[in-house]
Design a protein around this motif. Structure first.
Motif, PDB file in Angstrom:
ATOM      1  N   PHE A   4      -5.556 -22.739  50.464  1.00 23.32           N
ATOM      2  CA  PHE A   4      -5.356 -22.063  49.182  1.00 23.32           C
ATOM      3  C   PHE A   4      -6.365 -22.542  48.149  1.00 23.32           C
ATOM      4  O   PHE A   4      -6.979 -21.741  47.436  1.00 23.32           O
ATOM      5  N   ASP A   5      -6.539 -23.853  48.066  1.00 23.13           N
ATOM      6  CA  ASP A   5      -7.494 -24.438  47.127  1.00 23.13           C
ATOM      7  C   ASP A   5      -8.912 -23.969  47.427  1.00 23.13           C
ATOM      8  O   ASP A   5      -9.666 -23.562  46.536  1.00 23.13           O
ATOM      9  N   GLY A   6      -9.290 -24.024  48.718  1.00 20.95           N
ATOM     10  CA  GLY A   6     -10.635 -23.610  49.103  1.00 20.95           C
ATOM     11  C   GLY A   6     -10.857 -22.133  48.873  1.00 20.95           C
ATOM     12  O   GLY A   6     -11.923 -21.712  48.398  1.00 20.95           O
ATOM     13  N   LEU A   7      -9.842 -21.329  49.207  1.00 17.54           N
ATOM     14  CA  LEU A   7      -9.949 -19.881  48.993  1.00 17.54           C
ATOM     15  C   LEU A   7     -10.065 -19.563  47.512  1.00 17.54           C
ATOM     16  O   LEU A   7     -10.863 -18.710  47.107  1.00 17.54           O
ATOM     17  N   TYR A   8      -9.271 -20.270  46.695  1.00 12.70           N
ATOM     18  CA  TYR A   8      -9.334 -20.058  45.250  1.00 12.70           C
ATOM     19  C   TYR A   8     -10.718 -20.414  44.720  1.00 12.70           C
ATOM     20  O   TYR A   8     -11.301 -19.688  43.905  1.00 12.70           O
ATOM     21  N   LEU A  79      -8.266 -37.012  55.451  1.00 12.17           N
ATOM     22  CA  LEU A  79      -9.313 -36.024  55.167  1.00 12.17           C
ATOM     23  C   LEU A  79      -8.930 -35.149  53.976  1.00 12.17           C
ATOM     24  O   LEU A  79      -9.791 -34.755  53.190  1.00 12.17           O
ATOM     25  N   ALA A  80      -7.636 -34.860  53.857  1.00 10.06           N
ATOM     26  CA  ALA A  80      -7.172 -34.028  52.749  1.00 10.06           C
ATOM     27  C   ALA A  80      -7.434 -34.699  51.400  1.00 10.06           C
ATOM     28  O   ALA A  80      -7.836 -34.046  50.433  1.00 10.06           O
ATOM     29  N   ILE A  81      -7.218 -36.014  51.336  1.00 10.78           N
ATOM     30  CA  ILE A  81      -7.437 -36.743  50.083  1.00 10.78           C
ATOM     31  C   ILE A  81      -8.922 -36.773  49.727  1.00 10.78           C
ATOM     32  O   ILE A  81      -9.300 -36.597  48.559  1.00 10.78           O
ATOM     33  N   ILE A  82      -9.788 -36.973  50.720  1.00 14.39           N
ATOM     34  CA  ILE A  82     -11.235 -36.979  50.465  1.00 14.39           C
ATOM     35  C   ILE A  82     -11.672 -35.620  49.906  1.00 14.39           C
ATOM     36  O   ILE A  82     -12.404 -35.536  48.911  1.00 14.39           O
ATOM     37  N   TYR A  83     -11.177 -34.556  50.533  1.00 11.04           N
ATOM     38  CA  TYR A  83     -11.494 -33.199  50.056  1.00 11.04           C
ATOM     39  C   TYR A  83     -11.006 -33.007  48.614  1.00 11.04           C
ATOM     40  O   TYR A  83     -11.718 -32.460  47.771  1.00 11.04           O
ATOM     41  N   SER A  84      -9.769 -33.448  48.346  1.00 16.92           N
ATOM     42  CA  SER A  84      -9.170 -33.235  47.028  1.00 16.92           C
ATOM     43  C   SER A  84      -9.941 -33.956  45.932  1.00 16.92           C
ATOM     44  O   SER A  84     -10.151 -33.408  44.838  1.00 16.92           O
ATOM     45  N   VAL A  85     -10.376 -35.183  46.190  1.00 20.46           N
ATOM     46  CA  VAL A  85     -11.134 -35.952  45.190  1.00 20.46           C
ATOM     47  C   VAL A  85     -12.445 -35.244  44.857  1.00 20.46           C
ATOM     48  O   VAL A  85     -12.805 -35.074  43.680  1.00 20.46           O
ATOM     49  N   ILE A  86     -13.164 -34.807  45.889  1.00 21.72           N
ATOM     50  CA  ILE A  86     -14.434 -34.098  45.671  1.00 21.72           C
ATOM     51  C   ILE A  86     -14.194 -32.798  44.902  1.00 21.72           C
ATOM     52  O   ILE A  86     -14.940 -32.450  43.982  1.00 21.72           O
ATOM     53  N   ALA A 125      -6.171 -31.152  41.667  1.00 24.36           N
ATOM     54  CA  ALA A 125      -5.458 -32.380  41.281  1.00 24.36           C
ATOM     55  C   ALA A 125      -4.040 -32.383  41.853  1.00 24.36           C
ATOM     56  O   ALA A 125      -3.537 -33.420  42.295  1.00 24.36           O
ATOM     57  N   ALA A 126      -3.401 -31.209  41.853  1.00 24.79           N
ATOM     58  CA  ALA A 126      -2.052 -31.099  42.415  1.00 24.79           C
ATOM     59  C   ALA A 126      -2.069 -31.385  43.914  1.00 24.79           C
ATOM     60  O   ALA A 126      -1.156 -32.028  44.450  1.00 24.79           O
ATOM     61  N   VAL A 127      -3.114 -30.906  44.580  1.00 25.57           N
ATOM     62  CA  VAL A 127      -3.266 -31.180  46.016  1.00 25.57           C
ATOM     63  C   VAL A 127      -3.379 -32.685  46.253  1.00 25.57           C
ATOM     64  O   VAL A 127      -2.724 -33.248  47.143  1.00 25.57           O
ATOM     65  N   LEU A 128      -4.203 -33.335  45.434  1.00 26.83           N
ATOM     66  CA  LEU A 128      -4.410 -34.781  45.572  1.00 26.83           C
ATOM     67  C   LEU A 128      -3.102 -35.546  45.369  1.00 26.83           C
ATOM     68  O   LEU A 128      -2.749 -36.416  46.176  1.00 26.83           O
ATOM     69  N   VAL A 129      -2.395 -35.224  44.295  1.00 28.20           N
ATOM     70  CA  VAL A 129      -1.123 -35.904  43.998  1.00 28.20           C
ATOM     71  C   VAL A 129      -0.112 -35.658  45.115  1.00 28.20           C
ATOM     72  O   VAL A 129       0.603 -36.574  45.561  1.00 28.20           O
ATOM     73  N   GLY A 130      -0.052 -34.420  45.588  1.00 30.79           N
ATOM     74  CA  GLY A 130       0.893 -34.075  46.637  1.00 30.79           C
ATOM     75  C   GLY A 130       0.657 -34.851  47.917  1.00 30.79           C
ATOM     76  O   GLY A 130       1.600 -35.353  48.548  1.00 30.79           O
ATOM     77  N   PHE A 131      -0.598 -34.991  48.298  1.00 29.20           N
ATOM     78  CA  PHE A 131      -0.906 -35.709  49.521  1.00 29.20           C
ATOM     79  C   PHE A 131      -0.690 -37.220  49.372  1.00 29.20           C
ATOM     80  O   PHE A 131      -0.332 -37.903  50.337  1.00 29.20           O
ATOM     81  N   PRO A 147       6.330 -32.408  56.781  1.00 29.88           N
ATOM     82  CA  PRO A 147       5.859 -31.069  57.184  1.00 29.88           C
ATOM     83  C   PRO A 147       6.080 -29.997  56.110  1.00 29.88           C
ATOM     84  O   PRO A 147       5.431 -28.951  56.140  1.00 29.88           O
ATOM     85  N   TYR A 148       6.996 -30.284  55.165  1.00 30.47           N
ATOM     86  CA  TYR A 148       7.320 -29.281  54.148  1.00 30.47           C
ATOM     87  C   TYR A 148       6.553 -29.489  52.838  1.00 30.47           C
ATOM     88  O   TYR A 148       6.588 -28.624  51.960  1.00 30.47           O
ATOM     89  N   ILE A 149       5.898 -30.631  52.713  1.00 29.53           N
ATOM     90  CA  ILE A 149       5.204 -30.933  51.448  1.00 29.53           C
ATOM     91  C   ILE A 149       4.067 -29.954  51.198  1.00 29.53           C
ATOM     92  O   ILE A 149       3.909 -29.410  50.097  1.00 29.53           O
ATOM     93  N   ASP A 150       3.244 -29.717  52.203  1.00 29.64           N
ATOM     94  CA  ASP A 150       2.093 -28.824  52.046  1.00 29.64           C
ATOM     95  C   ASP A 150       2.515 -27.411  51.643  1.00 29.64           C
ATOM     96  O   ASP A 150       2.047 -26.880  50.621  1.00 29.64           O
ATOM     97  N   PRO A 151       3.409 -26.735  52.411  1.00 25.96           N
ATOM     98  CA  PRO A 151       3.822 -25.386  51.993  1.00 25.96           C
ATOM     99  C   PRO A 151       4.610 -25.372  50.687  1.00 25.96           C
ATOM    100  O   PRO A 151       4.527 -24.409  49.917  1.00 25.96           O
ATOM    101  N   ALA A 152       5.369 -26.450  50.424  1.00 22.11           N
ATOM    102  CA  ALA A 152       6.133 -26.511  49.170  1.00 22.11           C
ATOM    103  C   ALA A 152       5.181 -26.576  47.967  1.00 22.11           C
ATOM    104  O   ALA A 152       5.406 -25.904  46.950  1.00 22.11           O
ATOM    105  N   MET A 153       4.110 -27.382  48.073  1.00 19.54           N
ATOM    106  CA  MET A 153       3.111 -27.447  46.995  1.00 19.54           C
ATOM    107  C   MET A 153       2.437 -26.092  46.801  1.00 19.54           C
ATOM    108  O   MET A 153       2.204 -25.642  45.678  1.00 19.54           O
ATOM    109  N   THR A 154       2.108 -25.447  47.916  1.00 15.10           N
ATOM    110  CA  THR A 154       1.474 -24.129  47.840  1.00 15.10           C
ATOM    111  C   THR A 154       2.394 -23.129  47.149  1.00 15.10           C
ATOM    112  O   THR A 154       1.949 -22.333  46.311  1.00 15.10           O
TER     113      THR A 154
END
Length: 268
Positions: A4-8, A79-86, A125-131, A147-154
């Motif tokens: 979602f973040d990348g698509l946005y 990997l998700a956190i590295i992506y989120s920081v960048i 930033a929300a992605v980073l905090v969530g992960f 398993p529910y954190i990712d779709p719940a954040m989305t």
């Protein structure tokens, strides 16, 4: 959430390229083809951008609900956190740059562009905090929630993000159909016109004001009779100049048309 973040971000980049093209096109003078200017393009582009983002948010919202119902998904949090920081750093820098340009140019298109990239920064930033929360949970008795954190954040972000494109679309659509300008500008011009009406003893007056992009379309009509002080063409031009000078504090380009008539039917 990363998709979602990348698509946005990808859609934001495409829409920014569209905005750049339209801005360059609007800066080119072409009075023969566009006798009333190209300012209508600005709210038109903003409307298109808002609709695209709105559709994307609805699409991801539905996808998140389906993922939650099906039992969630797994994520490689490192990997998700590295992506989120960048992503946070990149989007934040772009947002700051566009905001500075929007202030100096008073461009609604750039303001919409800033809102779009600010949303992207918040999303990252929300992605980073969530992960980060997910990493903490993975070491606790609540790790079954991972398993529910990712779709719940989305889901949450999609719902929150729906508000801004809806609001932006409604505001830009009002400009497209030439709804009146905001109350502060209308009141300012109305008071000025009534002062002129009293000063020159006009029988009546009417002011119509709409905002289209960076431009105010202003039409003012005065009805005069034998008691009016204004009689000659030079006096009419003097009144036009007086009104124009009195509106210089309003920070928009102005398409100003001031007419004088002795018959009310020409102002209705």
């Amino acid at each position: 959430m990363i998709i979602f973040d990348g698509l946005y971000s990808f859609i934001s980049l495409l829409l920014s390229m569209l905005s750049l093209f339209i801005s360059n096109f609007m800066s080119q003078k072409d009075v023969e083809k566009f006798p009333f200017g190209k300012h209508i393009l600005e709210p038109l582009v903003i409307s298109i951008k808002s609709l695209v983002i709105l559709i994307m948010c609805l699409f991801t919202l539905v996808g998140a609900v389906k993922t939650i119902i099906s039992g969630g998904n797994s994520v490689e949090f490192g990997l998700a956190i590295i992506y989120s920081v960048i992503s946070v750093l990149g989007c934040g820098i772009i947002s700051f740059y566009i905001k500075s340009k929007a202030k100096s140019l008073s461009s609604e298109l750039l303001k919409a562009e800033f809102n779009q990239w600010l949303m992207d920064t918040i999303l990252s930033a929300a992605v980073l905090v969530g992960f980060l929360i997910a990493i903490v949970l993975s070491a606790s008795k609540f790790k079954f929630l991972n398993p529910y954190i990712d779709p719940a954040m989305t889901l949450i972000v999609s719902i929150v993000f729906l508000r801004l494109p809806i609001k932006t679309f409604m505001e830009s659509f009002k400009e497209i159909i030439a709804v009146k300008a905001d109350d502060e500008i209308n009141e300012d011009i109305y008071v000025l016109v009534k002062e002129i009406e009293e000063e020159y003893r006009f029988e009546d007056s009417i002011a119509r004001v709409s905002k289209i992009g960076r431009e105010l379309r202003i039409e003012i009509d005065f009805v005069y009779n034998q008691n009016s002080k204004l009689k000659t063409l030079d006096q009419m031009d003097s009144v036009r100049e007086e009104i124009n000078d009195a509106m210089k504090h309003i920070k928009y380009n102005k398409w100003l048309n001031i007419s004088f008539t002795g018959n009310k039917k020409w102002i209705v």
